[in-house]
Design a protein around this motif. Structure first.
Motif, PDB file in Angstrom:
ATOM      1  N   VAL A 180      56.975  97.310  -0.313  1.00  0.00           N
ATOM      2  CA  VAL A 180      58.255  96.834   0.209  1.00  0.00           C
ATOM      3  C   VAL A 180      58.521  95.430  -0.331  1.00  0.00           C
ATOM      4  O   VAL A 180      57.667  94.550  -0.203  1.00  0.00           O
ATOM      5  N   LYS A 203      63.520  93.437   3.777  1.00  0.00           N
ATOM      6  CA  LYS A 203      62.584  94.551   3.604  1.00  0.00           C
ATOM      7  C   LYS A 203      63.275  95.656   2.820  1.00  0.00           C
ATOM      8  O   LYS A 203      63.940  96.522   3.380  1.00  0.00           O
ATOM      9  N   TYR A 204      63.099  95.610   1.486  1.00  0.00           N
ATOM     10  CA  TYR A 204      63.678  96.601   0.597  1.00  0.00           C
ATOM     11  C   TYR A 204      62.577  97.564   0.151  1.00  0.00           C
ATOM     12  O   TYR A 204      61.663  97.170  -0.578  1.00  0.00           O
ATOM     13  N   LYS A 205      62.675  98.798   0.560  1.00  0.00           N
ATOM     14  CA  LYS A 205      61.669  99.793   0.181  1.00  0.00           C
ATOM     15  C   LYS A 205      61.812 100.145  -1.296  1.00  0.00           C
ATOM     16  O   LYS A 205      62.902 100.479  -1.763  1.00  0.00           O
ATOM     17  N   SER A 264      66.253  99.259  -5.497  1.00  0.00           N
ATOM     18  CA  SER A 264      65.014  98.835  -4.836  1.00  0.00           C
ATOM     19  C   SER A 264      64.872  97.328  -4.702  1.00  0.00           C
ATOM     20  O   SER A 264      64.278  96.842  -3.741  1.00  0.00           O
TER      21      SER A 264
END
Length: 199
Positions: free
Chosen positions: A169, A30-32, A141
């Motif tokens: 995300v 989960k990379y914002k 990101s």
């Protein structure tokens, strides 16, 4: 007798839970995504907020690329054909130029035209930022690398396709240049499209 009933109940519960989990999507990470607002091939501004509520798949390419970008673009075009054939409609394909100094909106439009995608309205070919901006966005990101050496016309970069959910995300990455898991991507996108955004 009670023990048998108990064991049967536990078995049924496990089967129900298993059946429920099979149809859902499980994120690998989960990379914002950091906020951005860039220019697409139509000279329109496209921001992260504009993409919120839509599932999208991202890639990093440039029009003067002599190596991996051509198969990446061809593979993304093939992926869209599969999505089209499966009746999947609510998604976007976001291609970030990693050579923004040379990749004008017109150049990006010509580039995507050459691959004859089944539905260009789904494509956002983005430019209009500095080299430093795109390199920072890629690593910050998407956890992928982009690097252009001074004086060079080629850019070293990762070749993954990144799947982004409705909340902005990044949740999964796939091979984009070779051995692309098309069926897995289509399945994952279908599952994510069914989910409601959390924000």
């Amino acid at each position: 007798m009670r023990k048998k009933i108990f064991l049967l109940s536990i078995t049924m519960l496990m089967l129900v839970m298993s059946a429920c989990s099979m149809g859902g999507f499980k994120a690998d990470h989960k990379y914002k995504i950091e906020p951005f607002e860039f220019t697409n091939q139509h000279h329109e501004q496209v921001s992260l907020d504009d993409l919120k509520g839509t599932v999208w798949i991202a890639q990093f390419v440039f029009t003067n690329c002599e190596t991996v970008c051509l198969p990446m673009m061809a593979n993304m075009t093939d992926l869209q054909k599969m999505l089209h054939d499966e009746g999947v409609e609510d998604y976007k394909i976001v291609s970030f130029s990693i050579d923004p100094k040379n990749d004008t909106p017109e150049a990006l439009q010509e580039y995507v035209d050459a691959f004859e995608p089944v539905d260009q309205s789904k494509w956002e070919m983005l430019t209009g930022y500095s080299q430093e901006t795109i390199e920072n966005l890629a690593i910050g990101s998407f956890k992928t690398f982009v690097s252009k050496a001074p004086g060079e016309d080629q850019v070293v970069h990762g070749t993954a396709f990144s799947l982004v959910n409705k909340d902005g995300v990044s949740v999964k990455t796939y091979s984009g240049a070779e051995e692309v898991p098309y069926e897995e991507i289509v399945k994952d996108m279908k599952a994510l499209i069914k989910e409601k955004p959390k924000s």
